[in-house]
Scaffold this motif. Structure first.
Motif, PDB file in Angstrom:
ATOM      1  N   SER A 129     -10.305   2.842   2.155  1.00 37.30           N
ATOM      2  CA  SER A 129      -9.521   3.239   3.327  1.00 37.30           C
ATOM      3  C   SER A 129     -10.161   2.742   4.613  1.00 37.30           C
ATOM      4  O   SER A 129     -11.187   3.289   5.050  1.00 37.30           O
ATOM      5  CB  SER A 129      -9.373   4.761   3.392  1.00 37.30           C
ATOM      6  OG  SER A 129      -8.721   5.149   4.581  1.00 37.30           O
ATOM      7  N   SER A 146       0.825  -1.206   0.000  1.00 36.40           N
ATOM      8  CA  SER A 146       0.000   0.000   0.000  1.00 36.40           C
ATOM      9  C   SER A 146       0.861   1.259   0.000  1.00 36.40           C
ATOM     10  O   SER A 146       0.592   2.227  -0.727  1.00 36.40           O
ATOM     11  CB  SER A 146      -0.924  -0.003   1.217  1.00 36.40           C
ATOM     12  OG  SER A 146      -1.743   1.135   1.244  1.00 36.40           O
ATOM     13  N   LEU A 193      -9.308  11.367  -0.025  1.00 38.98           N
ATOM     14  CA  LEU A 193      -8.537  10.342  -0.737  1.00 38.98           C
ATOM     15  C   LEU A 193      -8.860  10.414  -2.231  1.00 38.98           C
ATOM     16  O   LEU A 193      -9.752   9.736  -2.732  1.00 38.98           O
ATOM     17  CB  LEU A 193      -8.859   8.956  -0.174  1.00 38.98           C
ATOM     18  CG  LEU A 193      -8.047   7.794  -0.749  1.00 38.98           C
ATOM     19  CD1 LEU A 193      -6.551   8.001  -0.538  1.00 38.98           C
ATOM     20  CD2 LEU A 193      -8.485   6.470  -0.126  1.00 38.98           C
ATOM     21  N   GLY A 217      -0.517   7.348   3.655  1.00 41.81           N
ATOM     22  CA  GLY A 217      -1.043   6.323   4.547  1.00 41.81           C
ATOM     23  C   GLY A 217      -1.327   5.027   3.815  1.00 41.81           C
ATOM     24  O   GLY A 217      -1.222   4.939   2.588  1.00 41.81           O
ATOM     25  N   ASN A 218      -1.709   3.999   4.604  1.00 44.73           N
ATOM     26  CA  ASN A 218      -2.053   2.685   4.033  1.00 44.73           C
ATOM     27  C   ASN A 218      -3.509   2.682   3.577  1.00 44.73           C
ATOM     28  O   ASN A 218      -4.346   1.953   4.114  1.00 44.73           O
ATOM     29  CB  ASN A 218      -1.840   1.585   5.080  1.00 44.73           C
ATOM     30  CG  ASN A 218      -0.374   1.347   5.356  1.00 44.73           C
ATOM     31  OD1 ASN A 218       0.460   1.518   4.481  1.00 44.73           O
ATOM     32  ND2 ASN A 218      -0.051   0.976   6.573  1.00 44.73           N
ATOM     33  N   HIS A 219      -3.795   3.509   2.589  1.00 47.77           N
ATOM     34  CA  HIS A 219      -5.186   3.641   2.142  1.00 47.77           C
ATOM     35  C   HIS A 219      -5.502   2.737   0.953  1.00 47.77           C
ATOM     36  O   HIS A 219      -6.616   2.225   0.844  1.00 47.77           O
ATOM     37  CB  HIS A 219      -5.481   5.096   1.777  1.00 47.77           C
ATOM     38  CG  HIS A 219      -5.297   6.059   2.903  1.00 47.77           C
ATOM     39  ND1 HIS A 219      -6.117   6.067   4.008  1.00 47.77           N
ATOM     40  CD2 HIS A 219      -4.370   7.029   3.104  1.00 47.77           C
ATOM     41  CE1 HIS A 219      -5.717   7.024   4.838  1.00 47.77           C
ATOM     42  NE2 HIS A 219      -4.658   7.605   4.317  1.00 47.77           N
ATOM     43  N   PHE A 220      -4.532   2.544   0.061  1.00 48.67           N
ATOM     44  CA  PHE A 220      -4.797   1.771  -1.155  1.00 48.67           C
ATOM     45  C   PHE A 220      -4.744   0.279  -0.816  1.00 48.67           C
ATOM     46  O   PHE A 220      -3.694  -0.348  -0.825  1.00 48.67           O
ATOM     47  CB  PHE A 220      -3.770   2.103  -2.234  1.00 48.67           C
ATOM     48  CG  PHE A 220      -4.128   1.550  -3.584  1.00 48.67           C
ATOM     49  CD1 PHE A 220      -4.991   2.229  -4.429  1.00 48.67           C
ATOM     50  CD2 PHE A 220      -3.607   0.341  -4.012  1.00 48.67           C
ATOM     51  CE1 PHE A 220      -5.319   1.724  -5.676  1.00 48.67           C
ATOM     52  CE2 PHE A 220      -3.930  -0.180  -5.257  1.00 48.67           C
ATOM     53  CZ  PHE A 220      -4.791   0.517  -6.081  1.00 48.67           C
ATOM     54  N   THR A 221      -5.906  -0.282  -0.522  1.00 56.55           N
ATOM     55  CA  THR A 221      -5.969  -1.663  -0.039  1.00 56.55           C
ATOM     56  C   THR A 221      -6.682  -2.596  -1.009  1.00 56.55           C
ATOM     57  O   THR A 221      -7.110  -3.691  -0.618  1.00 56.55           O
ATOM     58  CB  THR A 221      -6.677  -1.728   1.329  1.00 56.55           C
ATOM     59  OG1 THR A 221      -8.003  -1.183   1.192  1.00 56.55           O
ATOM     60  CG2 THR A 221      -5.914  -0.935   2.376  1.00 56.55           C
ATOM     61  N   GLU A 223     -12.847   6.389  -1.559  1.00 52.70           N
ATOM     62  CA  GLU A 223     -12.524   6.392  -0.129  1.00 52.70           C
ATOM     63  C   GLU A 223     -13.023   5.133   0.570  1.00 52.70           C
ATOM     64  O   GLU A 223     -12.661   4.877   1.721  1.00 52.70           O
ATOM     65  CB  GLU A 223     -13.099   7.643   0.536  1.00 52.70           C
ATOM     66  CG  GLU A 223     -12.399   8.914   0.075  1.00 52.70           C
ATOM     67  CD  GLU A 223     -12.946  10.175   0.708  1.00 52.70           C
ATOM     68  OE1 GLU A 223     -12.163  10.971   1.240  1.00 52.70           O
ATOM     69  OE2 GLU A 223     -14.176  10.368   0.654  1.00 52.70           O
ATOM     70  N   ARG A 277     -15.936  -3.208   5.533  1.00 51.31           N
ATOM     71  CA  ARG A 277     -16.124  -1.968   6.295  1.00 51.31           C
ATOM     72  C   ARG A 277     -17.277  -2.113   7.290  1.00 51.31           C
ATOM     73  O   ARG A 277     -17.202  -1.616   8.425  1.00 51.31           O
ATOM     74  CB  ARG A 277     -16.434  -0.801   5.351  1.00 51.31           C
ATOM     75  CG  ARG A 277     -15.366  -0.392   4.368  1.00 51.31           C
ATOM     76  CD  ARG A 277     -14.160   0.253   5.032  1.00 51.31           C
ATOM     77  NE  ARG A 277     -13.161  -0.739   5.351  1.00 51.31           N
ATOM     78  CZ  ARG A 277     -12.189  -1.136   4.547  1.00 51.31           C
ATOM     79  NH1 ARG A 277     -12.085  -0.614   3.347  1.00 51.31           N
ATOM     80  NH2 ARG A 277     -11.301  -2.038   4.938  1.00 51.31           N
ATOM     81  N   SER A 336      -8.993   3.120   7.593  1.00 47.47           N
ATOM     82  CA  SER A 336      -8.757   4.071   8.686  1.00 47.47           C
ATOM     83  C   SER A 336      -9.746   5.226   8.667  1.00 47.47           C
ATOM     84  O   SER A 336     -10.164   5.706   9.733  1.00 47.47           O
ATOM     85  CB  SER A 336      -7.321   4.606   8.612  1.00 47.47           C
ATOM     86  OG  SER A 336      -7.074   5.243   7.376  1.00 47.47           O
ATOM     87  N   ILE A 337     -10.144   5.711   7.482  1.00 52.31           N
ATOM     88  CA  ILE A 337     -11.061   6.851   7.435  1.00 52.31           C
ATOM     89  C   ILE A 337     -12.448   6.439   7.922  1.00 52.31           C
ATOM     90  O   ILE A 337     -13.073   7.160   8.716  1.00 52.31           O
ATOM     91  CB  ILE A 337     -11.135   7.446   6.016  1.00 52.31           C
ATOM     92  CG1 ILE A 337      -9.750   7.913   5.554  1.00 52.31           C
ATOM     93  CG2 ILE A 337     -12.103   8.623   5.987  1.00 52.31           C
ATOM     94  CD1 ILE A 337      -9.725   8.500   4.147  1.00 52.31           C
TER      95      ILE A 337
END
Length: 523
Positions: free
Chosen positions: A408, A150, A344, A165-169, A405, A449, A410-411
């Motif tokens: 992500s 990521s 994002l 951040g580690n957003h691209f999962t 988004e 999510r 975390s968001i």
């Protein structure tokens, strides 16, 4: 001598074929998870078998074939951005070359962490450590390199509007666990990293039984019981989470999700006209009404086009305004707007990657760069934080984000931590021309999510169906037209919501510790 060379060559071809099949099997599970999610329990077994080979070159080659085939076919939807007239590129050859080159570079680069994990595991296992030590190292290091993938994507796609951040999962292994009734609680306890850890652990466990310790009856019995339990839960369609999060809704709210089928991504006025027409014809009473991304409902806003049956509603729409991609929360009762600005942004879709922008300028395409940034590009408000809309009349807190988004963890976790009772995504798959593969992967992500945060997850979509996912990860409703449903308003928070990616940090510490104790110090 000739015979031995033939044997060696044919054996190498066999290894390559095994690695390719392993990668394609994983991609098949990613792209069509509703049918093939269960393949993730076994698809790593063939490449673990190849780790028995002592030749480092063979391991590297097999690992790359596996990694590249797995990720390139999982990201096949990237190619479905073609044709790219929405980027202002009318020349089909140049557009095709750009998309193919970006896809090839993306898949090659993000394959490297997976290849590194594979080769590191090979070096570690060669030290003849015990089965439990190998099991933990292989699983924990996979989680670490998945997170590094990521971060590597952030580096290769860096631009002025990137969010660190580690957003691209996309295509993280843990997402597919959301389709298993028995394993899905892992997402509530530790998110996608815990789910990935367990999936790799299961694969290595089965490999060990099949190829390393065939005579251990206790291990075989344990594997049989485990698989039987997964099958039984899948048949009866019951998640163990029903005993944890059962009937804890404080009240219900009625939500409406609008689905649109607008092909054009540049006709702002056309999207606004269609959205207003849908709103004018809407004849049901709902507390929340959600339109897809870029619906432009409130472009040239006049309160007179809102029907009387929505007089107490909150309406969510989105549009690009002042270079920001916004969600507009409109309280009809209060006649008041609240806003969230997207954080994002997606490279190439909403901003240009720095190195692509530089190459374009060097080639003399400065006019195209300026045109793209005016028509498509956006600006990220660096002071923005995740916004929870709090309805003072109903007491319901809504957390909504835009399209990409959704990837992500975390968001959305932050939204839930800030009190969101319902999670929403406003999406448009117009630039991907309604890709089925992208939609299937987004379903896995949406289910995750919902499970991670013990919240219902709602998505209003353009160019693909809208849907509702329950807090237990079940697809409640999915439709290519209008959806209206009662949504439980939940408050209880999961372990993941409270403590975040603790699995990643523990995996990092375990990987470093085991590598030091059983590789560097072992003679």
């Amino acid at each position: 001598m000739y015979a031995s060379m033939v044997t060696r060559d044919s054996f190498t071809r066999k290894e390559r074929f095994v690695a390719l099949c392993s990668g394609l099997t994983g991609a098949l599970a990613n792209n069509y998870p509703e049918v093939f999610w269960w393949l993730i329990l076994f698809f790593l077994i063939p490449i673990f078998y190849l780790l028995r080979r002592k030749n480092d070159r063979t391991i590297i080659l097999s690992g790359f074939i596996f990694s590249f085939s797995y990720l390139s076919f999982s990201f096949f939807w990237f190619l479905q951005m073609y044709p790219v007239t929405w980027m202002g590129i009318s020349n089909s050859f140049i557009g095709g070359l750009l998309i193919f080159s970006c896809w090839l570079i993306l898949c090659f680069v993000i394959s490297l962490p997976l290849l590194t994990w594979y080769f590191t595991s090979h070096l570690f296992i060669k030290k003849d450590n015990s089965f439990p030590v190998n099991l933990i190292f292989v699983s924990s290091s996979f989680v670490v390199f998945e997170a590094l993938r990521s971060l590597l994507h952030f580096l290769i796609s860096y631009g002025d509007q990137s969010l660190f951040g580690n957003h691209f999962t996309y295509n993280f292994l843990g997402y597919l666990v959301s389709w298993s009734y028995f394993l899905s609680p892992l997402l509530s306890f530790g998110g996608i990293y815990l789910a990935s850890f367990v999936v790799v652990l299961i694969n290595y466990f089965f490999y060990y039984i099949l190829f390393e310790n065939k005579k251990n009856t206790l291990l075989k019995m344990s594997a049989f019981i485990f698989l039987s339990t997964i099958v039984v839960f899948q048949i009866i369609k019951i998640s163990p989470l029903i005993f944890v999060y059962n009937d804890n809704a404080i009240n219900f709210t009625k939500a409406g999700l609008v689905t649109t089928h607008i092909v054009s991504t540049t006709d702002t006025d056309g999207r606004s006209f269609i959205s207003k027409k849908i709103l004018e014809d809407f004849d049901q009473n709902v507390d929340i009404l959600v339109f897809p991304e870029a619906s432009n409902l409130f472009l040239g806003f006049q309160s007179t086009f809102i029907p009387d049956n929505l007089s107490n509603s909150v309406i969510l729409s989105s549009r690009k305004y002042n270079d920001n991609f916004n969600i507009e929360f409109y309280s009809v009762r209060e006649k008041y707007f609240s806003y969230y600005e997207k954080q994002l942004l997606m490279p190439q879709g909403e901003f240009l990657i720095t190195w692509i922008k530089d190459i374009a300028i060097l080639l003399g395409w400065s006019n195209w760069v300026q045109s793209y940034e005016y028509e498509r590009g956006g600006v990220r408000n660096r002071d923005e934080t995740p916004f929870v809309y709090r309805d003072k009349y109903s007491g319901i807190n809504t957390g909504a984000l835009l399209c990409s988004e959704i990837i992500s963890p975390s968001i959305y976790r932050e939204l839930t931590s800030e009190g969101a009772n319902i999670l929403i995504n406003l999406a448009s798959h117009g630039t991907l021309h309604g890709s089925d593969i992208l939609f299937n992967q987004n379903l896995s992500i949406a289910k995750s999510r919902a499970l991670e945060n013990n919240r219902y997850f709602l998505q209003a979509t353009n160019m693909n169906p809208s849907f509702i996912v329950t807090n237990l990860g079940e697809i409640n409703l999915i439709s290519s037209s209008l959806i209206v449903a009662d949504i439980p308003v939940l408050k209880e928070k999961t372990l993941y919501t409270k403590y975040g990616d603790y699995t990643l940090y523990i995996s990092f510490l375990l990987t470093i510790l085991l590598f030091y104790l059983y590789f560097l110090k072992k003679k």
